[in-house]
Design an enzyme around this catalytic site. Structure first.
Site, PDB file in Angstrom:
ATOM      1  CG  ASP A  60      -2.169   0.843   1.028  1.00  0.00           C
ATOM      2  OD1 ASP A  60      -2.035   2.079   0.914  1.00  0.00           O
ATOM      3  OD2 ASP A  60      -3.275   0.277   0.966  1.00  0.00           O
ATOM      4  CB  THR A 110     -13.643   1.430  -7.976  1.00  0.00           C
ATOM      5  OG1 THR A 110     -14.508   0.412  -7.426  1.00  0.00           O
ATOM      6  CG2 THR A 110     -12.402   0.763  -8.539  1.00  0.00           C
ATOM      7  CD  GLU A 153     -18.482  -2.729   4.632  1.00  0.00           C
ATOM      8  OE1 GLU A 153     -18.401  -2.291   5.797  1.00  0.00           O
ATOM      9  OE2 GLU A 153     -18.442  -1.999   3.629  1.00  0.00           O
ATOM     10  CG  PHE A 163     -31.024  -8.842  -0.341  1.00  0.00           C
ATOM     11  CD1 PHE A 163     -30.305  -7.673  -0.148  1.00  0.00           C
ATOM     12  CD2 PHE A 163     -30.367 -10.052  -0.213  1.00  0.00           C
ATOM     13  CE1 PHE A 163     -28.951  -7.718   0.165  1.00  0.00           C
ATOM     14  CE2 PHE A 163     -29.016 -10.108   0.101  1.00  0.00           C
ATOM     15  CZ  PHE A 163     -28.313  -8.938   0.286  1.00  0.00           C
ATOM     16  N   GLY A 170     -37.862  -1.210   4.821  1.00  0.00           N
ATOM     17  CA  GLY A 170     -37.256  -0.350   5.825  1.00  0.00           C
ATOM     18  C   GLY A 170     -36.557   0.846   5.219  1.00  0.00           C
ATOM     19  CB  CYS A 204     -20.914  -2.232  -2.438  1.00  0.00           C
ATOM     20  SG  CYS A 204     -19.251  -2.742  -1.963  1.00  0.00           S
ATOM     21  CE  LYS A 250     -18.172   1.301  -5.334  1.00  0.00           C
ATOM     22  NZ  LYS A 250     -17.266   0.656  -6.311  1.00  0.00           N
TER      23      LYS A 250
END
Length: 443
Positions: free
Chosen positions: A36, A92, A162, A259, A263, A270, A273
């Site tokens: 990095d 990105t 996540e 899904f 709500g 992710c 965008k």
């Protein structure tokens, strides 16, 4: 090149995706080196500190560092010499002032690595990019790399959730290999051998298709979430109950219940965008009409935030100014400290801007929230922010919020009013405890 069955791996970019990938691959027995440009980030990781919240990753980082299989550096020359397969895992983000995807970090990773590639190697993109990026980067790599056409490019999109990233890396529901040669397929197979041997399906395809898989998957999920939230709008207008509607739809195995949770809608780094960038790229290549519906998917999702504020305003008799509001949640989802495009903080900021006295609590995301939104007030627990509140608003469905005792919280608030922005609470239990309960799409 390393002639062993297991190639040596490098991971370019040590943010959320890169750090997780590096640690998990080292845990599978590979020799891994992460690189990095951020020296502070590299120093933290090398000392065993994960710079973000992800359950299970800190322990795995410590274990892999102690094993000697995982190392970190800031030198592209070092990783080029070390590695056989180089994974590009940089961000990105959405381009400022545009819906387009900003691929500058991907370009920088390639142009920094390629000049040091002096032998046959495979460069593998994992970042989410607009279709056509891989074809362009193939030419860039071969122009810049001393090894020229001996260096190949492949694409292997990531599908991490996540809060579940370690399990998703070690036990994915599929692997997608976008390759231009049999050699590239063999190298990727060797780089994922333990995962493939465990029975994970592999889809081998071309570069363009592999680039499309991630954005197509995220667009479908976003559409499903926005669909049930569109139904919530209809339910609000007709007096119907969106939770019962979703339950009935879920029994149809062509639809399923995943899904289909009404709500506040989606956020994070992710889905928002990615659908915007997908629509933008489709317009660039002349097929914008094919995905024009994604603009409405995005609009439905945004409306959920303003409608949540409306529910709070209705509970408070039409005015927010001067009212004490407790916000439970800041992260865009539970088990994460990610506040990118977080619906919770968007709602909290809007109510603050309308004159309300807003206090926010989140189990993991408070530090990030404080840095990004210092104008908001923060508390140390759910009970702390609820003290003397005129209304409580559940904005992120953490398990600890689901488990709150409505009677206990009822003792500290000024008024027993709650807006369940995530349909996460037992409405009858809260009403039985004397609370006025409201949720999107429910009476």
């Amino acid at each position: 090149m390393n002639t062993d069955e297991s190639p040596r791996l490098t991971v370019i970019g040590t943010g959320y995706l890169g750090a997780t990938h590096a640690v998990c691959m080292a845990s599978l027995g590979y020799e891994v080196m992460g690189v990095d440009v951020d020296a502070a980030k590299i120093e933290k990781l090398a000392s065993g500190q994960v710079p973000f919240f992800e359950p299970g990753l800190p322990e795995l980082l410590t274990k892999t560092l102690e094993s000697g299989r995982l190392r970190f550096t800031t030198s592209y020359e070092e990783v080029a010499e070390f590695g056989d397969v180089h994974f590009i895992c940089v961000g990105t983000p959405q381009m400022p002032g545009s819906d387009a995807c900003d691929v500058s970090y991907v370009d920088a990773a390639v142009t920094s690595l390629a000049p040091h590639l002096t032998r046959k190697a495979l460069v593998v993109g994992k970042s989410t990019v607009p279709v056509g990026t891989a074809a362009r980067l193939t030419h860039t790599i071969r122009e810049l790399a001393p090894a020229g056409e001996e260096v190949e490019l492949a694409w292997n999109p990531e599908f991490l959730r996540e809060g579940y990233a370690v399990d998703d890396t070690l036990h994915p529901n599929r692997l997608v290999f976008g390759v231009a040669s049999e050699w590239a397929r063999e190298r990727l197979t060797a780089a994922f051998r333990p995962i493939i041997d465990a029975g994970t399906p592999v889809v081998v395809t071309d570069l363009a298709t592999a680039e499309l898989v991630k954005v197509a998957a995220n667009s479908f999920l976003a559409t499903k979430i926005s669909y049930i939230n569109a139904m919530a709008e209809v339910c609000e207008a007709t007096g119907a109950d969106v939770r019962d509607l979703a339950t009935a739809l879920a029994y149809d195995d062509r639809i399923g219940g995943k899904f289909l949770q009404p709500g506040l809608g989606f956020g994070g780094g992710c889905l928002p965008k990615d659908i915007r960038a997908f629509a933008h790229r489709a317009e660039e290549i002349g097929v914008g009409q094919a995905v024009a519906f994604l603009r409405e998917v995005d609009a439905i999702n945004r409306r959920r935030r303003s409608r949540t504020v409306d529910l709070v305003r209705e509970l408070l008799g039409g005015r927010l100014d001067g009212k004490r509001i407790a916000c439970l949640g800041a992260a865009f989802k539970p088990n994460s400290d990610d506040i990118r495009d977080a619906p919770a903080l968007d709602v909290a900021r809007t109510m603050h801007g309308l004159g309300a006295y807003v206090r926010v609590y989140d189990p993991a995301a408070l530090d990030n929230a404080r840095r990004a939104y210092p104008e908001l007030r923060y508390g140390t627990s759910a009970m702390d922010v609820a003290q003397d509140a005129d209304v409580v608003v559940l904005l992120t469905e953490w398990a600890e919020f689901r488990q709150i005792d409505p009677y206990a919280m009822g003792e500290v608030v000024a008024h027993r009013r709650i807006v369940d922005g995530r349909h996460a609470l037992d409405a009858e239990a809260w009403r039985a405890a004397g609370w006025e309960y409201r949720a999107l799409g429910r009476c």
